[in-house]
Design a protein around this motif. Structure first.
Motif: not given
Length: 310
Positions: A181-205
């Protein structure tokens, strides 16, 4: 012992099942003396006793129990083979060995394999997950019939392999309902500094996604790198960060992990391919995978230009 005598092994197996030489000889229609002699020959070739004789009872030795364990497996398989060979050729199960790149979401892999599983002819699927290099080696050795990949590997042998484009999907970002709900407002700028769970399986996407973030001037805070797609979603459900997954499985991801979609990013696509030996695979199941229509939506055909085989 240079070569195992399967006839002797079968006689031993029957004696073990029936509990005595006399009962086994009746089943096998052999004289007890003949069967006893065959057992003695087998024990001599193994250089060890398979039974201890206690009065009229036969008790398996440690060696006997070990041999019996293998014999059970061997003759269970031969029984299955006999059942299969009794079927008409069109009714025999079709064995399909498929390799799936570890970076492909498992639900996506299911949809890609599904056309082979719904053939009129029964299919026995052997599915292996690994890195693309290992899977390509197994394909070269003919241990696999097809490899599902989300990138085109380096193909050293000209003309030996063909890359078939399959359905793909755009990528969406997901998070716990409160975060979404919070991150939809002002997307994509709202993502700045947000925590990201990264994929470690070398996925091209995921690399494409990081490039898209950079183009948008967004810098997220990578809090974890996880090589298991299900575990990433569990972390996301607990509010530990934003994660990416194909838009095509959005409904299932949101339902199963109780998360919500933040946004779908049309510029980032998960392209998928089937890799086979040769241009026209003879295997019916492989043809179904390469040319079948998968059932998830939306479908985006992978780029024809990038599918040219080396």
């Amino acid at each position: 012992m240079d070569q195992l005598n399967l006839k002797h092994l079968y006689y031993f197996w029957m004696i073990s099942r029936e509990g005595s030489i006399a009962r086994a000889s009746e089943v096998l229609d052999l004289a007890p003396q003949t069967l006893s002699g065959q057992l003695a020959t087998f024990e001599a070739s193994l250089d060890g006793l398979l039974f201890q004789r206690e009065r009229r009872r036969l008790i398996l030795t440690d060696l006997g129990r070990t041999v019996l364990g293998y014999a059970d497996q061997i003759f269970a398989l031969t029984g299955e083979l006999n059942d299969t060979l009794r079927l008409a050729p069109s009714d025999r199960p079709l064995t399909l060995s498929a390799g799936v790149s570890a970076s492909i979401h498992k639900l996506i892999a299911y949809y890609l394999l599904q056309p082979a599983m719904v053939l009129p002819r029964p299919v026995q699927l052997n599915c292996q997950t690994s890195g693309i290099e290992e899977l390509m080696l197994r394909l070269k050795r003919k241990e696999l019939d097809v490899v599902l990949a989300d990138r085109i590997p380096q193909l050293d042998e000209q003309g030996s392999f063909t890359v078939h484009p399959l359905a793909g999907s755009t990528i969406s970002l997901y998070a716990s309902p409160e975060q979404a709900v919070t991150l939809r407002t002002g997307f994509p700028g709202s993502l700045n500094g947000a925590p990201l769970l990264a994929n470690a399986t070398d996925a091209p996407y995921f690399d494409k996604l990081m490039n898209w973030f950079s183009l948008q001037g967004v810098r997220m805070n990578v809090v974890a790198r996880i090589d298991d797609s299900a575990l990433i979603k569990v972390f996301g459900r607990q509010g530990l960060g934003v994660f990416a997954a194909p838009t095509a499985i959005r409904d299932e991801v949101c339902r199963q992990y109780e998360v919500e979609e933040i946004a779908s990013i049309n510029e980032v696509k998960d392209e998928l391919f089937a890799i086979t030996r040769g241009k026209n695979p003879a295997h019916e199941g492989v043809r179904a995978i390469c040319h079948g229509n998968v059932s998830f939506q939306p479908l985006l055909r992978a780029s024809k230009k990038s599918s040219n085989s080396n």
